[in-house]
Motif scaffolding. Sequence first.
Motif, PDB file in Angstrom:
ATOM      1  N   PHE A 171     -14.051  10.859   0.066  1.00 17.84           N
ATOM      2  CA  PHE A 171     -15.046  11.806   0.567  1.00 17.84           C
ATOM      3  C   PHE A 171     -14.335  12.982   1.249  1.00 17.84           C
ATOM      4  N   PRO A 172     -14.922  14.178   1.218  1.00 15.99           N
ATOM      5  CA  PRO A 172     -14.376  15.287   2.013  1.00 15.99           C
ATOM      6  C   PRO A 172     -14.369  14.914   3.489  1.00 15.99           C
ATOM      7  N   GLN A 173     -13.370  15.366   4.214  1.00 21.15           N
ATOM      8  CA  GLN A 173     -13.206  14.977   5.611  1.00 21.15           C
ATOM      9  C   GLN A 173     -14.455  15.247   6.471  1.00 21.15           C
ATOM     10  N   PRO A 174     -15.093  16.437   6.375  1.00 19.43           N
ATOM     11  CA  PRO A 174     -16.294  16.680   7.198  1.00 19.43           C
ATOM     12  C   PRO A 174     -17.420  15.697   6.887  1.00 19.43           C
ATOM     13  N   VAL A 175     -17.614  15.400   5.604  1.00 22.24           N
ATOM     14  CA  VAL A 175     -18.658  14.451   5.209  1.00 22.24           C
ATOM     15  C   VAL A 175     -18.336  13.058   5.731  1.00 22.24           C
ATOM     16  N   ARG A 176     -17.072  12.687   5.626  1.00 19.39           N
ATOM     17  CA  ARG A 176     -16.645  11.366   6.090  1.00 19.39           C
ATOM     18  C   ARG A 176     -16.909  11.185   7.579  1.00 19.39           C
ATOM     19  N   GLU A 177     -16.622  12.218   8.353  1.00 21.65           N
ATOM     20  CA  GLU A 177     -16.838  12.129   9.798  1.00 21.65           C
ATOM     21  C   GLU A 177     -18.313  11.944  10.137  1.00 21.65           C
ATOM     22  N   ILE A 178     -19.195  12.604   9.389  1.00 24.60           N
ATOM     23  CA  ILE A 178     -20.636  12.460   9.630  1.00 24.60           C
ATOM     24  C   ILE A 178     -21.110  11.063   9.236  1.00 24.60           C
ATOM     25  N   VAL A 179     -20.653  10.595   8.078  1.00 22.79           N
ATOM     26  CA  VAL A 179     -21.073   9.288   7.566  1.00 22.79           C
ATOM     27  C   VAL A 179     -20.653   8.161   8.508  1.00 22.79           C
ATOM     28  N   LEU A 180     -19.520   8.325   9.181  1.00 21.76           N
ATOM     29  CA  LEU A 180     -19.028   7.285  10.082  1.00 21.76           C
ATOM     30  C   LEU A 180     -19.923   7.084  11.301  1.00 21.76           C
ATOM     31  N   PHE A 181     -20.832   8.010  11.553  1.00 23.35           N
ATOM     32  CA  PHE A 181     -21.782   7.847  12.652  1.00 23.35           C
ATOM     33  C   PHE A 181     -23.048   7.116  12.211  1.00 23.35           C
ATOM     34  N   THR A 182     -23.102   6.716  10.949  1.00 19.42           N
ATOM     35  CA  THR A 182     -24.233   5.948  10.411  1.00 19.42           C
ATOM     36  C   THR A 182     -23.772   4.504  10.174  1.00 19.42           C
ATOM     37  N   PRO A 183     -24.697   3.574   9.945  1.00 22.87           N
ATOM     38  CA  PRO A 183     -24.285   2.179   9.703  1.00 22.87           C
ATOM     39  C   PRO A 183     -23.752   1.922   8.291  1.00 22.87           C
ATOM     40  N   PHE A 184     -23.956   2.866   7.374  1.00 18.27           N
ATOM     41  CA  PHE A 184     -23.678   2.613   5.957  1.00 18.27           C
ATOM     42  C   PHE A 184     -22.230   2.232   5.637  1.00 18.27           C
ATOM     43  N   PRO A 185     -21.219   2.984   6.079  1.00 15.39           N
ATOM     44  CA  PRO A 185     -19.849   2.657   5.649  1.00 15.39           C
ATOM     45  C   PRO A 185     -19.343   1.315   6.164  1.00 15.39           C
ATOM     46  N   TYR A 186     -19.960   0.805   7.223  1.00 15.03           N
ATOM     47  CA  TYR A 186     -19.508  -0.457   7.792  1.00 15.03           C
ATOM     48  C   TYR A 186     -20.067  -1.664   7.037  1.00 15.03           C
ATOM     49  N   LEU A 187     -20.986  -1.410   6.113  1.00  8.18           N
ATOM     50  CA  LEU A 187     -21.579  -2.488   5.337  1.00  8.18           C
ATOM     51  C   LEU A 187     -20.708  -2.889   4.149  1.00  8.18           C
ATOM     52  N   ILE A 188     -19.953  -1.940   3.595  1.00  7.66           N
ATOM     53  CA  ILE A 188     -19.115  -2.246   2.431  1.00  7.66           C
ATOM     54  C   ILE A 188     -17.708  -1.677   2.578  1.00  7.66           C
ATOM     55  N   ASP A 189     -17.603  -0.371   2.797  1.00  7.59           N
ATOM     56  CA  ASP A 189     -16.291   0.287   2.797  1.00  7.59           C
ATOM     57  C   ASP A 189     -15.354  -0.289   3.849  1.00  7.59           C
ATOM     58  N   PHE A 190     -15.854  -0.547   5.035  1.00  5.50           N
ATOM     59  CA  PHE A 190     -14.998  -1.026   6.126  1.00  5.50           C
ATOM     60  C   PHE A 190     -14.372  -2.386   5.817  1.00  5.50           C
ATOM     61  N   PRO A 191     -15.164  -3.425   5.498  1.00  2.06           N
ATOM     62  CA  PRO A 191     -14.513  -4.710   5.174  1.00  2.06           C
ATOM     63  C   PRO A 191     -13.654  -4.653   3.917  1.00  2.06           C
ATOM     64  N   ALA A 192     -14.090  -3.884   2.908  1.00  3.49           N
ATOM     65  CA  ALA A 192     -13.311  -3.778   1.676  1.00  3.49           C
ATOM     66  C   ALA A 192     -11.969  -3.115   1.938  1.00  3.49           C
ATOM     67  N   SER A 193     -11.959  -2.063   2.729  1.00  4.55           N
ATOM     68  CA  SER A 193     -10.718  -1.352   3.039  1.00  4.55           C
ATOM     69  C   SER A 193      -9.736  -2.229   3.802  1.00  4.55           C
ATOM     70  N   ILE A 194     -10.261  -3.092   4.665  1.00  9.98           N
ATOM     71  CA  ILE A 194      -9.386  -3.996   5.417  1.00  9.98           C
ATOM     72  C   ILE A 194      -8.632  -4.915   4.469  1.00  9.98           C
ATOM     73  N   LEU A 195      -9.340  -5.520   3.525  1.00 14.51           N
ATOM     74  CA  LEU A 195      -8.707  -6.480   2.622  1.00 14.51           C
ATOM     75  C   LEU A 195      -7.724  -5.815   1.665  1.00 14.51           C
ATOM     76  N   VAL A 196      -8.057  -4.606   1.238  1.00 11.81           N
ATOM     77  CA  VAL A 196      -7.191  -3.892   0.293  1.00 11.81           C
ATOM     78  C   VAL A 196      -5.979  -3.297   0.995  1.00 11.81           C
ATOM     79  N   GLY A 197      -6.136  -2.981   2.274  1.00  8.04           N
ATOM     80  CA  GLY A 197      -5.031  -2.396   3.016  1.00  8.04           C
ATOM     81  C   GLY A 197      -5.119  -0.894   3.164  1.00  8.04           C
ATOM     82  N   LEU A 198      -6.326  -0.333   2.940  1.00  7.11           N
ATOM     83  CA  LEU A 198      -6.524   1.098   3.134  1.00  7.11           C
ATOM     84  C   LEU A 198      -6.619   1.395   4.630  1.00  7.11           C
ATOM     85  N   PRO A 199      -6.264   2.623   5.051  1.00 10.45           N
ATOM     86  CA  PRO A 199      -6.300   2.942   6.492  1.00 10.45           C
ATOM     87  C   PRO A 199      -7.717   2.921   7.050  1.00 10.45           C
TER      88      PRO A 199
END
Length: 262
Positions: free
Chosen positions: A197-225
């Motif tokens: 995602f573009p950085q400005p969009v990413r910062e806005i999305v992080l204030f919503t619950p959506f990315p923590y439902l899939i992206d956050f746990p998936a990134s942990i297991l894959v090793g993404l920052p």
Amino acid sequence: MKKVIRKALTLLTVYYAYMVEYRAELILWVLSGSLPIILMGVWIKASQGGQFGLSSIDFARYFLTVFVVRQISVVWVIFEFEKEVVEGKLSPKLLQPLDPVWHHVASHLSERVARIPFALILISLFFFLYPQSFWLPNLVQLILFTLAVSLAFILRFVIQYTFAMFAFWTERANAIETFWFLFYLFLSGLIAPLEVFPQPVREIVLFTPFPYLIDFPASILVGLPVDLARGFWSLLGWIFIFLGANRWLWRAGLKRYSGMGA
């Protein structure tokens, strides 16, 4: 405490037996969550000609993990609860010395256990067809992923159960979930990793619950920052916000409920 454990085990056993009666449907439910596998092919192809900061192997591992997260966190409580309210089937449960929500929790947890073998078969098939994407997360990643995906399931359940409370006021409460799902589809990491995602969009999305439902746990297991502290605190914060709204709507809704036997 023993009575609580005995009741919990009884509920889980009953609902597990109910779930395994419908093995054919379970297979279809597992396959219905294979959208990430389809999208994986699209992003792997795109990564070969574009600059996304992720390699084709990263995309393969990410979307496989998204598939796993979806298998663990899928929720359908709004459809069951709406039917109970509309048809008056909630009334008998209100007479029991147990909050009706625990029936739905037991149903969801039992279904998780029942679908595990089918999901493992698909994962094994994936690694057989695409062996270069195989990797073994370290112990810390596994522990953090387990915690994150468990909280993601709780948050997803609480959100949908909160929307289900509107069944006390309307016969189409699932329309709220349908509208919410559009945002969930594009902002949770199901369609694309938050990393692209573009950085400005990413910062806005992080204030919503959506990315923590899939992206956050998936990134942990894959090793993404990821920002672990922000991620876990956000999960807990949104859980408590929706849980508070849920309890308020539950009490208000019961006053309106006029189902047979209520």
